[in-house]
Design a protein around this motif. Structure first.
Motif, PDB file in Angstrom:
ATOM      1  N   GLY A  97      39.861  25.312  25.581  1.00 35.40           N
ATOM      2  CA  GLY A  97      39.205  26.940  26.806  1.00 35.40           C
ATOM      3  C   GLY A  97      37.982  27.266  27.005  1.00 35.40           C
ATOM      4  O   GLY A  97      37.315  28.495  27.173  1.00 35.40           O
ATOM      5  N   ARG A  98      37.292  26.137  27.779  1.00 36.10           N
ATOM      6  CA  ARG A  98      35.653  26.708  27.843  1.00 36.10           C
ATOM      7  C   ARG A  98      35.854  26.689  29.334  1.00 36.10           C
ATOM      8  O   ARG A  98      36.744  26.499  30.361  1.00 36.10           O
ATOM      9  CB  ARG A  98      35.081  25.382  27.482  1.00 36.10           C
ATOM     10  N   MET A 116      46.207  30.538  36.737  1.00 33.81           N
ATOM     11  CA  MET A 116      44.865  30.919  34.988  1.00 33.81           C
ATOM     12  C   MET A 116      45.187  30.315  34.420  1.00 33.81           C
ATOM     13  O   MET A 116      46.534  31.027  33.934  1.00 33.81           O
ATOM     14  CB  MET A 116      44.372  32.037  35.776  1.00 33.81           C
ATOM     15  N   SER A 117      44.350  29.498  33.527  1.00 36.95           N
ATOM     16  CA  SER A 117      44.727  29.531  32.753  1.00 36.95           C
ATOM     17  C   SER A 117      43.830  30.172  31.171  1.00 36.95           C
ATOM     18  O   SER A 117      42.459  30.069  31.354  1.00 36.95           O
ATOM     19  CB  SER A 117      44.588  27.951  32.089  1.00 36.95           C
ATOM     20  N   GLY A 118      44.488  31.322  31.421  1.00 37.55           N
ATOM     21  CA  GLY A 118      43.937  31.877  30.705  1.00 37.55           C
ATOM     22  C   GLY A 118      43.944  32.110  29.271  1.00 37.55           C
ATOM     23  O   GLY A 118      44.786  32.455  27.754  1.00 37.55           O
ATOM     24  N   VAL A 119      43.848  31.095  28.092  1.00 36.64           N
ATOM     25  CA  VAL A 119      43.185  30.895  27.326  1.00 36.64           C
ATOM     26  C   VAL A 119      42.114  31.999  26.774  1.00 36.64           C
ATOM     27  O   VAL A 119      40.713  32.364  26.925  1.00 36.64           O
ATOM     28  CB  VAL A 119      42.319  29.641  27.290  1.00 36.64           C
ATOM     29  N   SER A 120      42.470  32.819  25.317  1.00 34.66           N
ATOM     30  CA  SER A 120      41.415  33.645  24.838  1.00 34.66           C
ATOM     31  C   SER A 120      40.583  32.941  23.723  1.00 34.66           C
ATOM     32  O   SER A 120      41.660  31.975  23.044  1.00 34.66           O
ATOM     33  CB  SER A 120      42.177  34.960  23.731  1.00 34.66           C
ATOM     34  N   GLY A 121      40.108  32.593  23.656  1.00 36.41           N
ATOM     35  CA  GLY A 121      38.810  32.368  22.534  1.00 36.41           C
ATOM     36  C   GLY A 121      38.497  32.624  21.133  1.00 36.41           C
ATOM     37  O   GLY A 121      38.578  34.275  21.200  1.00 36.41           O
ATOM     38  N   GLN A 179      36.868  34.086  30.684  1.00 38.86           N
ATOM     39  CA  GLN A 179      37.134  32.978  30.414  1.00 38.86           C
ATOM     40  C   GLN A 179      38.280  31.634  30.238  1.00 38.86           C
ATOM     41  O   GLN A 179      39.127  31.945  30.297  1.00 38.86           O
ATOM     42  CB  GLN A 179      36.886  33.220  29.011  1.00 38.86           C
ATOM     43  N   GLY A 180      38.013  30.252  30.077  1.00 39.57           N
ATOM     44  CA  GLY A 180      39.082  29.457  30.442  1.00 39.57           C
ATOM     45  C   GLY A 180      39.161  29.122  31.548  1.00 39.57           C
ATOM     46  O   GLY A 180      39.926  28.442  31.786  1.00 39.57           O
ATOM     47  N   GLU A 181      38.576  29.381  32.740  1.00 38.05           N
ATOM     48  CA  GLU A 181      38.674  28.996  33.596  1.00 38.05           C
ATOM     49  C   GLU A 181      37.796  27.617  34.536  1.00 38.05           C
ATOM     50  O   GLU A 181      37.021  27.797  34.177  1.00 38.05           O
ATOM     51  CB  GLU A 181      38.414  30.331  34.736  1.00 38.05           C
TER      52      GLU A 181
END
Lengths: 431, 291
Positions: free
Chosen positions: A222-223, B1-6, A76-78
């Protein structure tokens, strides 16, 4: 650790070559009858050249593996950049991910709504107004009417064509059309966005706007984004990770900078690894197989792929033709990895050609006294011409070679690749 | 890696929303999915309707011209020249009534049958349930039918005013069912043809011929009573017959064929629908590769 939103497991897609039906029942019968009697199928494409070209990729059963056992995961978010040459299988991969076509084997698991942008303006109807088309296009891309209602102003604003909202889009200029279409797509709110080459359209300013929007979508919201492009600068800018696809397989799955760098240095041809000799390489349609070998020699007369800046160098091309070539010409061009031509040479230009003679085979040697290139990777394009006008054979980017920095000025200070593309001999006097 | 948790972090790791596999699940229709795309269906209906008469002077009036002209033609050819009886029903009403129902049926049939080939450009770019398009066409066809029915209704009222005996009773409540039956039938046959046209374009060429033949094989320019007794069993295998007969019964009080005819018609229609969905599902997922 963020969670996996796309898991691709052992995905393959096959297309059968020639075995597909001929679209009409009568022709299918005809082909079948001809094969039964052991005759040639009358409905095979006459265009043998193109068929041959495709057959190189097909196995003995005439099946083309557009994708072969592809597996990868996206978190996710990658922002994942998918790169590869035309025909490598990128588009097939995206088509399967966006459910336009089904795989032959393997599976894809997706978490969240996937929005695909394989082409902007899908479903635009020329007779409907801009506003009506926003709704139409939005719904086709999977938006609910309420969602579009909520975002309508934003979309109109982004498109920059607010004055023409009540005009049928058939009266739009192509630029306006694309703007409106991208505006809708950009406001699609899927958890996963799949984008294919849409950025090649529109002017520079609009492209920047689109790229910015895509960056926002991933960083701020964050998509997850899957992005296919030939624009390496864009890929490098917005993606975190890169996936390099070659002949239906994933050959590299790494940080984007590394993948882009490797892709660029491999962008030449199958010859890069020395797997295929230039004589055997596939040609563009209409070209004969005349060039048999291409190589570079250093000042010691040894074949090499690395030369020093400022050194003498020899580019050689062996050729052999079935019929004699009158006033035979050999030309080559050196390009950097961005495809920019740095210089070109041919024997007509350098030595005036041979107006009376004809040759059917030989070796052309171009001696360069001093290579004025700065450190970088370059590729060589070679062609054979007849009478100074007709190109008989041409191999694009057939050999890649590296130029290394050298102490050209004898000062111990080496020029950087960033300082330009070439260097010049000069003396400087400060008074 | 932009690890944004949603959002949705609570979902377990095996909770997938979509799983793409080589084969489709066995369901014939995914009603839930179609419902999720109802806005798109509505927009397609609107598009079909608007796009057809934009930039024409007469606009929707065009939908009236065709049945009007054809009725006049039938009046001359079958009524005056061939003198085919109409079972005491005023000829204009008889022809027009049959015609508008037939138009609804054949319109759905032809549109559905070309749905995959004529929308290939769209289907090759984006996914949505492919059935959305033919369903929208069925609904848009209903709009056209309504306009044509208004024409029929005014003619009907005119005949009532000059003394035709009204035969309208509670059976008018069956009219929507008749329309539904006709729509499902056209949709089903259309789906079958659409599935095969991705392979064989012959069908598309032969289709207009087939539709014409089918029309003359249905009681539209002649009454059912004219069909010789010994051919009736075979004749009533045509699933359009019960629809036409119930329409004539509702509006003209014509006698009904035996109930078994309706049973057969419904059974054939349902069978065709299942076959249509089956074949359509089979080609739907990969037709883009061969079209």
């Amino acid at each position: 650790m963020s969670k996996v939103v796309i898991a691709v497991e052992g995905l393959s897609k096959q297309y059968s070559l020639g075995a597909i039906s001929h679209r009409t029942f009568q022709r299918d019968l005809q082909s079948w009858w001809a094969r039964r009697r052991g005759k040639d199928d009358p409905n095979l494409p006459v265009d043998g050249g193109r068929r041959k070209k495709m057959e190189q990729f097909a196995d003995e059963n005439g099946i083309i593996h557009a994708l072969k056992d592809v597996s990868f995961e996206v978190k996710q978010g990658e922002v994942l950049g998918i790169i590869g040459k035309n025909g490598a299988g990128k588009s097939t991969l995206l088509k399967i991910l966006s459910r336009v076509t089904a795989p032959t084997s393997g599976c894809v698991k997706i978490k969240g709504r996937i929005g695909s942008l394989l082409e902007v303006g899908t479903g635009f109807h020329p007779e409907l107004t801009g506003r009506e088309n926003i709704y139409m296009n939005g719904a086709i891309l999977g938006m609910k009417k309420k969602e579009i209602d909520r975002k309508l102003d934003e979309i109109i604003d982004f498109s920059g064509v607010e004055r023409f909202m009540y005009t049928p889009v058939k009266r739009y200029s192509s630029g306006m059309f694309v703007r409106l279409a991208f505006a809708v797509a950009a406001h699609l709110d899927p958890e996963i966005l799949v984008v294919d080459e849409v950025l090649t359209v529109g002017d520079a300013e609009f492209q920047r706007k689109c790229l910015g929007k895509m960056g926002d979508v991933s960083r701020k919201e964050g998509r997850t984004v899957l992005f296919v492009s030939h624009n390496m600068a864009a890929v490098k800018n917005i993606c975190d990770r890169g996936l390099r696809v070659e002949l239906g397989r994933i050959v590299q799955n790494d940080a984007v900078a590394a993948v882009v760098a490797d892709y660029l240095s491999n962008a030449g041809s199958p010859n890069e690894e020395g797997l295929v000799s230039p004589g055997m390489m596939p040609r563009e349609r209409g070209y004969e197989h005349i060039i048999t070998d291409v190589w570079i020699e250093n000042k010691e007369g040894l074949r090499t792929r690395t030369v020093l800046s400022g050194e003498p160098m020899k580019i050689c091309c062996a050729f052999s033709s079935k019929k004699p070539i009158s006033n035979c010409g050999v030309g080559f061009g050196v390009e950097n990895l961005y495809g920019e031509r740095i210089f070109s040479l041919n024997n007509y230009m350098v030595s005036g050609g041979d107006k009376k003679g004809s040759l059917s085979s030989g070796v052309a040697e171009f001696r360069i006294n001093e290579l004025l290139l700065l450190q970088n990777s370059y590729s060589l394009t070679v062609s054979i011409m007849e009478n100074g006008t007709t190109t008989l054979d041409c191999l694009e980017r057939v050999v890649r070679f590296d130029v290394l920095s050298a102490d050209i000025y004898g000062t111990g200070i080496l020029p950087f690749p960033e300082q330009g593309k070439v260097y010049v001999r000069a003396s400087i006097e400060i008074r | 890696m932009s690890g944004v948790s949603g959002k949705g972090e609570g979902l377990s790791n095996d909770h997938w929303t979509t799983i793409i596999t080589p084969t489709r699940d066995r369901r014939l229709v995914d009603i839930g999915e179609l419902l999720a795309y109802r806005d798109l269906i509505a927009l397609f209906v609107k598009r079909d309707f608007i796009a057809q008469y934009k930039q024409t002077i007469l606009g929707p009036v065009w939908f009236l011209v065709q049945p009007l002209m054809t009725t006049i033609m039938f009046l001359v050819v079958f009524g005056k020249i061939a003198k085919i009886p109409t079972d005491g029903i005023p000829q204009p009403l008889f022809y027009m009534g049959g015609l508008i129902v037939w138009n609804y049926f054949s319109g759905i049939l032809t549109q559905t049958s070309s749905v995959l080939t004529s929308n290939a450009h769209l289907f090759s770019k984006v996914y949505f349930p492919r059935l959305v398009v033919p369903i929208a066409q069925v609904v848009a066809g209903l709009g056209r039918f309504a306009i044509q029915f208004a024409l029929f209704a005014s003619l009907y009222i005119f005949y009532l005013s000059i003394g035709m005996k009204s035969s309208l009773d509670w059976t008018i409540l069956l009219f929507p069912l008749t329309l539904l039956y006709v729509a499902v039938l056209g949709f089903a046959v259309g789906l079958i043809i659409s599935a095969f046209t991705t392979r064989y374009r012959d069908l598309q060429v032969g289709l207009s011929f087939l539709v014409q033949l089918w029309m003359y094989g249905s009681p539209i320019v002649y009454p059912f009573s004219l069909v010789p007794e010994k051919w009736r069993t075979l004749y009533t295998l045509n699933p359009v017959v019960p629809a036409m007969e119930s329409f004539k019964h509702i509006f003209f009080g014509a006698g009904l064929p035996p109930l078994s005819v309706f049973g057969t018609g419904i059974a054939i229609t349902l069978l065709l629908l299942v076959a249509g969905l089956f074949f359509f599902n089979k080609v739907e997922r990969t037709f883009i590769d061969t079209v």
